[in-house]
Motif scaffolding. Structure first.
Motif, PDB file in Angstrom:
ATOM      1  N   LEU A 141       0.863  -1.168   0.000  1.00 54.31           N
ATOM      2  CA  LEU A 141       0.000   0.000   0.000  1.00 54.31           C
ATOM      3  C   LEU A 141       0.899   1.218   0.000  1.00 54.31           C
ATOM      4  O   LEU A 141       1.788   1.341   0.856  1.00 54.31           O
ATOM      5  CB  LEU A 141      -0.914  -0.007   1.225  1.00 54.31           C
ATOM      6  CG  LEU A 141      -2.125  -0.940   1.132  1.00 54.31           C
ATOM      7  CD1 LEU A 141      -1.705  -2.396   1.132  1.00 54.31           C
ATOM      8  CD2 LEU A 141      -3.103  -0.655   2.226  1.00 54.31           C
ATOM      9  N   VAL A 142       0.700   2.089  -0.976  1.00 54.15           N
ATOM     10  CA  VAL A 142       1.600   3.209  -1.220  1.00 54.15           C
ATOM     11  C   VAL A 142       0.825   4.524  -1.102  1.00 54.15           C
ATOM     12  O   VAL A 142      -0.241   4.672  -1.700  1.00 54.15           O
ATOM     13  CB  VAL A 142       2.228   3.088  -2.629  1.00 54.15           C
ATOM     14  CG1 VAL A 142       3.194   4.220  -2.892  1.00 54.15           C
ATOM     15  CG2 VAL A 142       2.913   1.747  -2.797  1.00 54.15           C
ATOM     16  N   ASP A 143       1.381   5.484  -0.333  1.00 52.08           N
ATOM     17  CA  ASP A 143       0.701   6.770  -0.175  1.00 52.08           C
ATOM     18  C   ASP A 143       0.994   7.701  -1.354  1.00 52.08           C
ATOM     19  O   ASP A 143       1.716   7.336  -2.291  1.00 52.08           O
ATOM     20  CB  ASP A 143       1.034   7.412   1.173  1.00 52.08           C
ATOM     21  CG  ASP A 143       2.478   7.889   1.298  1.00 52.08           C
ATOM     22  OD1 ASP A 143       3.192   7.986   0.275  1.00 52.08           O
ATOM     23  OD2 ASP A 143       2.902   8.171   2.432  1.00 52.08           O
ATOM     24  N   VAL A 158       3.180   2.271   2.928  1.00 56.59           N
ATOM     25  CA  VAL A 158       2.468   2.398   4.192  1.00 56.59           C
ATOM     26  C   VAL A 158       2.426   1.049   4.905  1.00 56.59           C
ATOM     27  O   VAL A 158       2.623   0.964   6.109  1.00 56.59           O
ATOM     28  CB  VAL A 158       1.032   2.925   3.961  1.00 56.59           C
ATOM     29  CG1 VAL A 158       0.230   2.950   5.232  1.00 56.59           C
ATOM     30  CG2 VAL A 158       1.075   4.293   3.307  1.00 56.59           C
ATOM     31  N   SER A 159       2.155  -0.007   4.147  1.00 55.71           N
ATOM     32  CA  SER A 159       2.149  -1.355   4.711  1.00 55.71           C
ATOM     33  C   SER A 159       2.275  -2.379   3.593  1.00 55.71           C
ATOM     34  O   SER A 159       2.141  -2.053   2.413  1.00 55.71           O
ATOM     35  CB  SER A 159       0.878  -1.609   5.539  1.00 55.71           C
ATOM     36  OG  SER A 159      -0.251  -1.581   4.713  1.00 55.71           O
ATOM     37  N   THR A 160       2.520  -3.601   4.007  1.00 53.22           N
ATOM     38  CA  THR A 160       2.653  -4.707   3.068  1.00 53.22           C
ATOM     39  C   THR A 160       1.769  -5.856   3.546  1.00 53.22           C
ATOM     40  O   THR A 160       1.737  -6.153   4.733  1.00 53.22           O
ATOM     41  CB  THR A 160       4.119  -5.178   2.980  1.00 53.22           C
ATOM     42  OG1 THR A 160       4.932  -4.080   2.581  1.00 53.22           O
ATOM     43  CG2 THR A 160       4.283  -6.292   1.976  1.00 53.22           C
ATOM     44  N   ASP A 192      -7.722   4.355   0.320  1.00 53.87           N
ATOM     45  CA  ASP A 192      -7.053   5.659   0.304  1.00 53.87           C
ATOM     46  C   ASP A 192      -5.654   5.591  -0.300  1.00 53.87           C
ATOM     47  O   ASP A 192      -5.041   6.624  -0.535  1.00 53.87           O
ATOM     48  CB  ASP A 192      -6.933   6.213   1.723  1.00 53.87           C
ATOM     49  CG  ASP A 192      -8.280   6.568   2.330  1.00 53.87           C
ATOM     50  OD1 ASP A 192      -9.266   6.659   1.580  1.00 53.87           O
ATOM     51  OD2 ASP A 192      -8.334   6.755   3.555  1.00 53.87           O
ATOM     52  N   HIS A 193      -5.132   4.376  -0.492  1.00 53.87           N
ATOM     53  CA  HIS A 193      -3.763   4.219  -0.990  1.00 53.87           C
ATOM     54  C   HIS A 193      -3.741   3.381  -2.267  1.00 53.87           C
ATOM     55  O   HIS A 193      -4.594   2.520  -2.470  1.00 53.87           O
ATOM     56  CB  HIS A 193      -2.891   3.530   0.069  1.00 53.87           C
ATOM     57  CG  HIS A 193      -2.792   4.299   1.328  1.00 53.87           C
ATOM     58  ND1 HIS A 193      -3.596   4.046   2.413  1.00 53.87           N
ATOM     59  CD2 HIS A 193      -2.010   5.342   1.674  1.00 53.87           C
ATOM     60  CE1 HIS A 193      -3.293   4.895   3.379  1.00 53.87           C
ATOM     61  NE2 HIS A 193      -2.331   5.701   2.951  1.00 53.87           N
ATOM     62  N   ASP A 194      -2.734   3.658  -3.109  1.00 55.02           N
ATOM     63  CA  ASP A 194      -2.481   2.798  -4.264  1.00 55.02           C
ATOM     64  C   ASP A 194      -2.024   1.436  -3.744  1.00 55.02           C
ATOM     65  O   ASP A 194      -1.479   1.332  -2.641  1.00 55.02           O
ATOM     66  CB  ASP A 194      -1.349   3.364  -5.130  1.00 55.02           C
ATOM     67  CG  ASP A 194      -1.713   4.666  -5.827  1.00 55.02           C
ATOM     68  OD1 ASP A 194      -2.885   5.087  -5.771  1.00 55.02           O
ATOM     69  OD2 ASP A 194      -0.802   5.251  -6.435  1.00 55.02           O
ATOM     70  N   VAL A 195      -2.217   0.403  -4.552  1.00 53.38           N
ATOM     71  CA  VAL A 195      -1.736  -0.932  -4.202  1.00 53.38           C
ATOM     72  C   VAL A 195      -0.897  -1.445  -5.374  1.00 53.38           C
ATOM     73  O   VAL A 195      -1.351  -1.452  -6.519  1.00 53.38           O
ATOM     74  CB  VAL A 195      -2.903  -1.899  -3.916  1.00 53.38           C
ATOM     75  CG1 VAL A 195      -2.381  -3.310  -3.697  1.00 53.38           C
ATOM     76  CG2 VAL A 195      -3.714  -1.431  -2.708  1.00 53.38           C
ATOM     77  N   ASP A 196       0.328  -1.844  -5.083  1.00 56.57           N
ATOM     78  CA  ASP A 196       1.199  -2.476  -6.068  1.00 56.57           C
ATOM     79  C   ASP A 196       1.342  -3.939  -5.692  1.00 56.57           C
ATOM     80  O   ASP A 196       1.635  -4.272  -4.541  1.00 56.57           O
ATOM     81  CB  ASP A 196       2.582  -1.817  -6.088  1.00 56.57           C
ATOM     82  CG  ASP A 196       2.544  -0.421  -6.677  1.00 56.57           C
ATOM     83  OD1 ASP A 196       1.630  -0.125  -7.463  1.00 56.57           O
ATOM     84  OD2 ASP A 196       3.438   0.382  -6.345  1.00 56.57           O
ATOM     85  N   LEU A 197       1.130  -4.805  -6.665  1.00 53.23           N
ATOM     86  CA  LEU A 197       1.206  -6.246  -6.434  1.00 53.23           C
ATOM     87  C   LEU A 197       2.509  -6.780  -7.010  1.00 53.23           C
ATOM     88  O   LEU A 197       2.846  -6.501  -8.162  1.00 53.23           O
ATOM     89  CB  LEU A 197       0.000  -6.947  -7.076  1.00 53.23           C
ATOM     90  CG  LEU A 197      -0.063  -8.461  -6.917  1.00 53.23           C
ATOM     91  CD1 LEU A 197      -0.205  -8.851  -5.441  1.00 53.23           C
ATOM     92  CD2 LEU A 197      -1.220  -9.024  -7.734  1.00 53.23           C
ATOM     93  N   TRP A 198       3.221  -7.573  -6.219  1.00 48.38           N
ATOM     94  CA  TRP A 198       4.512  -8.147  -6.598  1.00 48.38           C
ATOM     95  C   TRP A 198       4.529  -9.644  -6.310  1.00 48.38           C
ATOM     96  O   TRP A 198       3.927 -10.096  -5.345  1.00 48.38           O
ATOM     97  CB  TRP A 198       5.638  -7.515  -5.777  1.00 48.38           C
ATOM     98  CG  TRP A 198       5.821  -6.059  -5.996  1.00 48.38           C
ATOM     99  CD1 TRP A 198       5.104  -5.040  -5.416  1.00 48.38           C
ATOM    100  CD2 TRP A 198       6.772  -5.438  -6.841  1.00 48.38           C
ATOM    101  NE1 TRP A 198       5.565  -3.834  -5.855  1.00 48.38           N
ATOM    102  CE2 TRP A 198       6.595  -4.035  -6.732  1.00 48.38           C
ATOM    103  CE3 TRP A 198       7.768  -5.924  -7.680  1.00 48.38           C
ATOM    104  CZ2 TRP A 198       7.380  -3.141  -7.432  1.00 48.38           C
ATOM    105  CZ3 TRP A 198       8.552  -5.019  -8.383  1.00 48.38           C
ATOM    106  CH2 TRP A 198       8.351  -3.646  -8.254  1.00 48.38           C
TER     107      TRP A 198
END
Length: 69
Positions: A16-18, A24-26, A47-53
């Motif tokens: 989760l990216v601000d 912000v968290s994983t 409220d935050h973007d989510v990047d999936l890896w």
């Protein structure tokens, strides 16, 4: 971050990216494939973007629904 190879599951992480680009968290996600991992990651969007890896491989970016101003 392997999960249960005998069950065909793979380990992913959703970050989760601000708005400043800071993590912000994983959240750890276990899924059979990218499609299932995406389904699980998209519910984390708020409220935050989510990047999936998957390990070092970038899978998908989900933009915030209602980013703070």
């Amino acid at each position: 971050m392997s999960a249960s190879p005998e069950h065909g599951e793979r380990g992913y992480r959703a970050t989760l990216v601000d708005q400043r680009g800071m993590v912000v968290s994983t959240v750890r996600i276990v899924a059979a494939d990218d499609a299932e991992a995406c389904e699980k990651a998209i519910v984390l969007v708020g409220d935050h973007d989510v990047d999936l890896w998957e390990d070092l491989r970038f899978v998908e970016h989900f933009p915030a629904i209602d980013p703070p101003e």
